[in-house]
Design a protein around this motif. Sequence first.
Motif, PDB file in Angstrom:
ATOM      1  N   ASP A   8       0.818  -1.205   0.000  1.00  0.00           N
ATOM      2  CA  ASP A   8       0.000   0.000   0.000  1.00  0.00           C
ATOM      3  C   ASP A   8       0.860   1.267   0.000  1.00  0.00           C
ATOM      4  OD1 ASP A   8      -2.786   0.977   0.040  1.00  0.00           O
ATOM      5  OD2 ASP A   8      -2.149   1.912   1.930  1.00  0.00           O
ATOM      6  N   THR A   9       1.957   1.239   0.739  1.00  0.00           N
ATOM      7  CA  THR A   9       2.864   2.389   0.758  1.00  0.00           C
ATOM      8  C   THR A   9       3.497   2.591  -0.616  1.00  0.00           C
ATOM      9  OG1 THR A   9       3.347   1.952   3.082  1.00  0.00           O
ATOM     10  CG2 THR A   9       4.879   3.392   1.897  1.00  0.00           C
ATOM     11  N   ALA A  10       3.881   1.494  -1.275  1.00  0.00           N
ATOM     12  CA  ALA A  10       4.466   1.593  -2.620  1.00  0.00           C
ATOM     13  C   ALA A  10       3.484   2.261  -3.573  1.00  0.00           C
ATOM     14  CB  ALA A  10       4.842   0.206  -3.123  1.00  0.00           C
ATOM     15  N   ILE A  11       2.240   1.876  -3.501  1.00  0.00           N
ATOM     16  CA  ILE A  11       1.219   2.444  -4.386  1.00  0.00           C
ATOM     17  C   ILE A  11       1.020   3.927  -4.096  1.00  0.00           C
ATOM     18  CG2 ILE A  11      -1.254   2.376  -4.910  1.00  0.00           C
ATOM     19  CD1 ILE A  11      -0.963  -0.719  -4.544  1.00  0.00           C
ATOM     20  N   GLN A  12       0.989   4.308  -2.821  1.00  0.00           N
ATOM     21  CA  GLN A  12       0.819   5.716  -2.457  1.00  0.00           C
ATOM     22  C   GLN A  12       1.966   6.578  -2.979  1.00  0.00           C
ATOM     23  OE1 GLN A  12       0.187   6.347   1.749  1.00  0.00           O
ATOM     24  NE2 GLN A  12      -1.148   4.577   1.883  1.00  0.00           N
ATOM     25  N   VAL A  13       3.182   6.064  -2.922  1.00  0.00           N
ATOM     26  CA  VAL A  13       4.348   6.829  -3.354  1.00  0.00           C
ATOM     27  C   VAL A  13       4.487   6.823  -4.875  1.00  0.00           C
ATOM     28  CG1 VAL A  13       6.875   6.913  -3.275  1.00  0.00           C
ATOM     29  CG2 VAL A  13       5.578   6.471  -1.181  1.00  0.00           C
ATOM     30  N   LEU A  14       4.306   5.667  -5.488  1.00  0.00           N
ATOM     31  CA  LEU A  14       4.565   5.551  -6.922  1.00  0.00           C
ATOM     32  C   LEU A  14       3.518   6.231  -7.800  1.00  0.00           C
ATOM     33  CD1 LEU A  14       6.016   1.960  -7.239  1.00  0.00           C
ATOM     34  CD2 LEU A  14       7.208   4.138  -7.404  1.00  0.00           C
ATOM     35  N   GLY A  15       2.300   6.356  -7.336  1.00  0.00           N
ATOM     36  CA  GLY A  15       1.280   7.035  -8.135  1.00  0.00           C
ATOM     37  C   GLY A  15       1.726   8.424  -8.555  1.00  0.00           C
ATOM     38  N   PRO A  16       2.024   9.314  -7.604  1.00  0.00           N
ATOM     39  CA  PRO A  16       2.491  10.656  -7.978  1.00  0.00           C
ATOM     40  C   PRO A  16       3.858  10.648  -8.667  1.00  0.00           C
ATOM     41  CG  PRO A  16       1.761  10.607  -5.685  1.00  0.00           C
ATOM     42  CD  PRO A  16       1.754   9.197  -6.177  1.00  0.00           C
ATOM     43  N   LEU A 100       0.604 -12.369 -12.893  1.00  0.00           N
ATOM     44  CA  LEU A 100       1.083 -11.035 -13.217  1.00  0.00           C
ATOM     45  C   LEU A 100      -0.095 -10.101 -13.446  1.00  0.00           C
ATOM     46  CD1 LEU A 100       3.756  -9.511 -13.722  1.00  0.00           C
ATOM     47  CD2 LEU A 100       3.503 -10.089 -16.131  1.00  0.00           C
ATOM     48  N   TYR A 101       0.048  -8.852 -12.985  1.00  0.00           N
ATOM     49  CA  TYR A 101      -1.011  -7.858 -13.082  1.00  0.00           C
ATOM     50  C   TYR A 101      -0.426  -6.544 -13.588  1.00  0.00           C
ATOM     51  CZ  TYR A 101      -3.243 -11.241 -10.079  1.00  0.00           C
ATOM     52  OH  TYR A 101      -3.752 -12.412  -9.576  1.00  0.00           O
ATOM     53  N   GLU A 102      -1.237  -5.808 -14.339  1.00  0.00           N
ATOM     54  CA  GLU A 102      -0.882  -4.458 -14.738  1.00  0.00           C
ATOM     55  C   GLU A 102      -1.680  -3.503 -13.864  1.00  0.00           C
ATOM     56  OE1 GLU A 102      -0.632  -1.582 -18.644  1.00  0.00           O
ATOM     57  OE2 GLU A 102      -2.020  -3.264 -18.683  1.00  0.00           O
ATOM     58  N   ILE A 103      -1.002  -2.526 -13.286  1.00  0.00           N
ATOM     59  CA  ILE A 103      -1.641  -1.555 -12.408  1.00  0.00           C
ATOM     60  C   ILE A 103      -1.574  -0.191 -13.071  1.00  0.00           C
ATOM     61  CG2 ILE A 103      -1.603  -0.451 -10.139  1.00  0.00           C
ATOM     62  CD1 ILE A 103      -0.393  -3.028  -9.053  1.00  0.00           C
ATOM     63  N   GLU A 104      -2.704   0.480 -13.141  1.00  0.00           N
ATOM     64  CA  GLU A 104      -2.806   1.782 -13.832  1.00  0.00           C
ATOM     65  C   GLU A 104      -2.711   2.905 -12.802  1.00  0.00           C
ATOM     66  OE1 GLU A 104      -2.977   4.032 -17.151  1.00  0.00           O
ATOM     67  OE2 GLU A 104      -3.218   1.880 -17.242  1.00  0.00           O
ATOM     68  N   LEU A 105      -1.469   3.257 -12.399  1.00  0.00           N
ATOM     69  CA  LEU A 105      -1.268   4.345 -11.441  1.00  0.00           C
ATOM     70  C   LEU A 105      -1.182   5.703 -12.121  1.00  0.00           C
ATOM     71  CD1 LEU A 105       1.311   2.946  -8.872  1.00  0.00           C
ATOM     72  CD2 LEU A 105      -1.143   3.240  -8.611  1.00  0.00           C
ATOM     73  N   ALA A 106      -0.802   5.718 -13.392  1.00  0.00           N
ATOM     74  CA  ALA A 106      -0.702   6.947 -14.166  1.00  0.00           C
ATOM     75  C   ALA A 106      -1.300   6.652 -15.533  1.00  0.00           C
ATOM     76  CB  ALA A 106       0.753   7.382 -14.292  1.00  0.00           C
ATOM     77  N   PRO A 107      -1.856   7.640 -16.199  1.00  0.00           N
ATOM     78  CA  PRO A 107      -2.439   7.388 -17.509  1.00  0.00           C
ATOM     79  C   PRO A 107      -1.429   6.730 -18.440  1.00  0.00           C
ATOM     80  CG  PRO A 107      -2.877   9.636 -16.801  1.00  0.00           C
ATOM     81  CD  PRO A 107      -1.925   9.038 -15.806  1.00  0.00           C
ATOM     82  N   SER A 108      -1.893   5.744 -19.179  1.00  0.00           N
ATOM     83  CA  SER A 108      -1.006   5.023 -20.096  1.00  0.00           C
ATOM     84  C   SER A 108      -0.567   5.924 -21.237  1.00  0.00           C
ATOM     85  CB  SER A 108      -1.716   3.808 -20.685  1.00  0.00           C
ATOM     86  OG  SER A 108      -1.942   2.869 -19.683  1.00  0.00           O
ATOM     87  N   ALA A 109       0.656   5.729 -21.638  1.00  0.00           N
ATOM     88  CA  ALA A 109       1.172   6.458 -22.796  1.00  0.00           C
ATOM     89  C   ALA A 109       0.613   5.819 -24.058  1.00  0.00           C
ATOM     90  CB  ALA A 109       2.698   6.385 -22.817  1.00  0.00           C
TER      91      ALA A 109
END
Length: 157
Positions: A8-16, A100-109
């Motif tokens: 959860d911490t990784a997701i909070q940091v990596l999103g921005p 394996l999963y793809e997580i959409e933390l930022a809009p895809s290029a």
Amino acid sequence: MLSFPEPDTAIQVLGPLLQACREEPRLPLTRTALNHGPVVRRAGDLFGSTVNVAARIAALASPGQLLATRPVAEAAIARGILVRDLGMVALRSVAGEVPLYEIELAPSAEPTWIDPVCKMHAPYSSYRRAAPDGPWFCSPQCEEAYRRSPQTYEVPR
């Protein structure tokens, strides 16, 4: 390599962080992988099977893509983040297959905007597309390298 105490911490940091990287045109798009598990810390570095699995997964990621294992995907789902199940994959030097999963933390290029030579995100205002129906390049040097040997480079679709 970044380390976090829990998914959860990784997701909070990596999103921005990933969004900021995507908005900076001078940076290549990141190929990101997240895995969760025990690690060995030695001399400021991390070692172990958790790190090895993350490295193998990062090698599978496309520019701008974040791939993850189940514990991280579950944390993302709990936060309401879009997660796509990519199925089971075999990883070099890893026994058995890994979900394996793809997580959409930022809009895809847009995949066609990725320079096939250097994998930088193109187009830029300074250099766009060489031909109306060809791939995008970040520079004349990459366009020339592609022109000399197009079979060497995979063109994103």
